[in-house]
Write an enzyme that holds these catalytic residues in place. Structure first.
Site, mmCIF file in Angstrom:
data_model
loop_
_atom_site.group_PDB
_atom_site.id
_atom_site.type_symbol
_atom_site.label_atom_id
_atom_site.label_comp_id
_atom_site.label_asym_id
_atom_site.label_seq_id
_atom_site.Cartn_x
_atom_site.Cartn_y
_atom_site.Cartn_z
ATOM 1 C CB THR A 46 -0.682 -0.109 1.374
ATOM 2 O OG1 THR A 46 -1.694 -1.125 1.573
ATOM 3 C CG2 THR A 46 -1.677 1.727 1.739
ATOM 4 N NE ARG B 281 -8.240 -7.474 2.433
ATOM 5 C CZ ARG B 281 -7.629 -6.576 2.620
ATOM 6 N NH1 ARG B 281 -7.561 -5.626 2.107
ATOM 7 N NH2 ARG B 281 -6.854 -7.042 3.773
ATOM 8 N N GLY C 86 -9.873 -3.405 2.718
ATOM 9 C CA GLY C 86 -8.556 -3.451 3.857
ATOM 10 C C GLY C 86 -9.121 -2.646 4.856
ATOM 11 C CG ASP C 87 -5.764 -1.247 6.558
ATOM 12 O OD1 ASP C 87 -4.824 -1.484 5.120
ATOM 13 O OD2 ASP C 87 -4.775 -0.614 7.510
ATOM 14 C CB THR D 220 1.734 0.063 4.734
ATOM 15 O OG1 THR D 220 2.799 -0.275 5.545
ATOM 16 C CG2 THR D 220 1.315 0.810 3.622
ATOM 17 N N GLY D 221 0.176 -2.859 5.431
ATOM 18 C CA GLY D 221 0.409 -3.702 6.288
ATOM 19 C C GLY D 221 -0.806 -4.791 6.940
ATOM 20 N N GLY E 234 -4.774 -5.025 7.198
ATOM 21 C CA GLY E 234 -5.588 -4.309 7.006
ATOM 22 C C GLY E 234 -6.691 -5.253 8.277
#
Ligand code: ASP
Length: 324
Positions: free
Chosen positions: A181, A209, A211-212, A232-233, A235
């Protein structure tokens, strides 16, 4: 506002290709909001970055779905898009949600409709390289060992009805690492903060889907009074913990940047079920209202980029806070 004020831009390491564009805006007195959008757009254009925009890795069905969000610290206005298909500059569509609609988050066909009505060019975002990686990843999936046919065969045989309790999990666990991200945070000469996040999300994800990254408070938060943070990472973890908001709330309560970032990452402990595949990490970038900055991670060895007054180019540095 009177007097000279320092400016700064901070990004995740893959934001390096957008640092000059963001800096050029800040340096000439432009807004933090314009700077973070410009920086992110360069990353969305980068076909070699398979985690953001054009060239991003697709979902389980081979469709690139983009998520993005942007937040204006001066008003706490925010805009976001999720599962956007066919338009590379998700961050600009997110900005249009913020500035032109009475909404914060628009997803799927609605996001694509907005992009179209804005006059953005519709295109196929899946490059040949990303398509090959997607197919190879499916072919190499753990299910090959199970004797039930390769995942790509299984996906092809069930298109239209892909739910299988193991399918999305197995597919998204394939090589290469499925995450990535871009984050951009900036402080401008007026003392305003802005934050922007854009991603193609978790590669081989179940269609739809989110994510964050498009979720204000989870992967992105910004408030001129205190600071800004972006993630990032994995989520799924930061979504459950509202990690970006937690950093800024920590600053609001008087914590320093290391304290606020440290507490937010420590708060994730216990959420991770310990799955294989290297997704169990979260990275943060954060700045406070004075322009101090910090990059943190739950794993060693990750980097970020930043530039402030007096530097003649962006610097790539290790994230100095690790909360393993
Ligand atoms: N945070 C992104 C997501 O969950 C992915 C990543 O940064 O690795 O969609």
């Amino acid at each position: 506002m009177t007097g000279w004020r320092p400016v700064i831009v901070v990004a995740s390491a893959n934001g390096e290709v957008g640092m000059d564009a963001a800096w050029a805006i800040l340096e000439r007195g432009g807004s933090a909001l314009d700077a973070v959008e410009a920086g992110v757009r360069e990353v969305e254009d980068n076909a070699e970055d398979h985690t953001v925009g054009y060239g991003g890795y697709p979902n389980l069905l081979g469709e690139v779905e983009l998520d993005a969000s942007i937040m204006d610290g001066s008003t706490r206005a925010a805009g976001a898009v999720g599962a956007l298909r066919g338009y590379r500059h998700a961050i600009s569509v997110a900005r249009a949600v913020m500035e032109r609609l009475p909404h914060v988050l628009v997803v799927g066909d609605g996001a694509a409709r907005l992009a179209s009505e804005l006059g953005l060019a519709r295109e196929e975002l899946l490059t040949a390289k990303a398509r090959d990686t997607w197919r190879n990843g499916l072919d190499r999936s753990p299910s090959d060992a199970g004797g039930d046919g390769s995942l790509v065969e299984r996906v092809q045989s069930v298109i239209g009805d892909i739910f299988d309790p193991e399918l999305a999990r197995q597919a998204s666990g394939t090589h290469p690492a499925p995450g990535g991200t871009v984050n951009f945070l900036a402080l401008d000469r007026e003392g305003h903060l802005a934050s922007a996040v854009s991603t193609s999300g978790w590669a081989w994800k179940f269609p739809g889907r989110l994510g964050d990254s498009p979720l204000i408070g989870a992967g992105n938060y910004c408030d001129d009074r205190y600071g800004a943070a972006a993630c990032t990472g994995w989520g799924e973890l930061t979504t459950r913990a509202c990690t970006a908001r937690m950093v800024v709330a920590g600053l609001a309560s008087g914590q320093t940047l290391p304290e606020a970032c440290g507490a937010a990452l420590a708060d994730l402990k216990g959420l991770e079920p310990g799955e294989p595949g290297g997704r169990g990490y979260v990275n943060l970038v954060a700045i406070d209202r004075s322009g101090r900055h910090l990059a943190a991670s739950t794993k060693e060895g990750t980097e970020y980029v930043w530039r402030s007054d007096g530097m003649d180019r962006a610097e790539r540095s290790p994230r100095s806070l690790v909360v393993a």
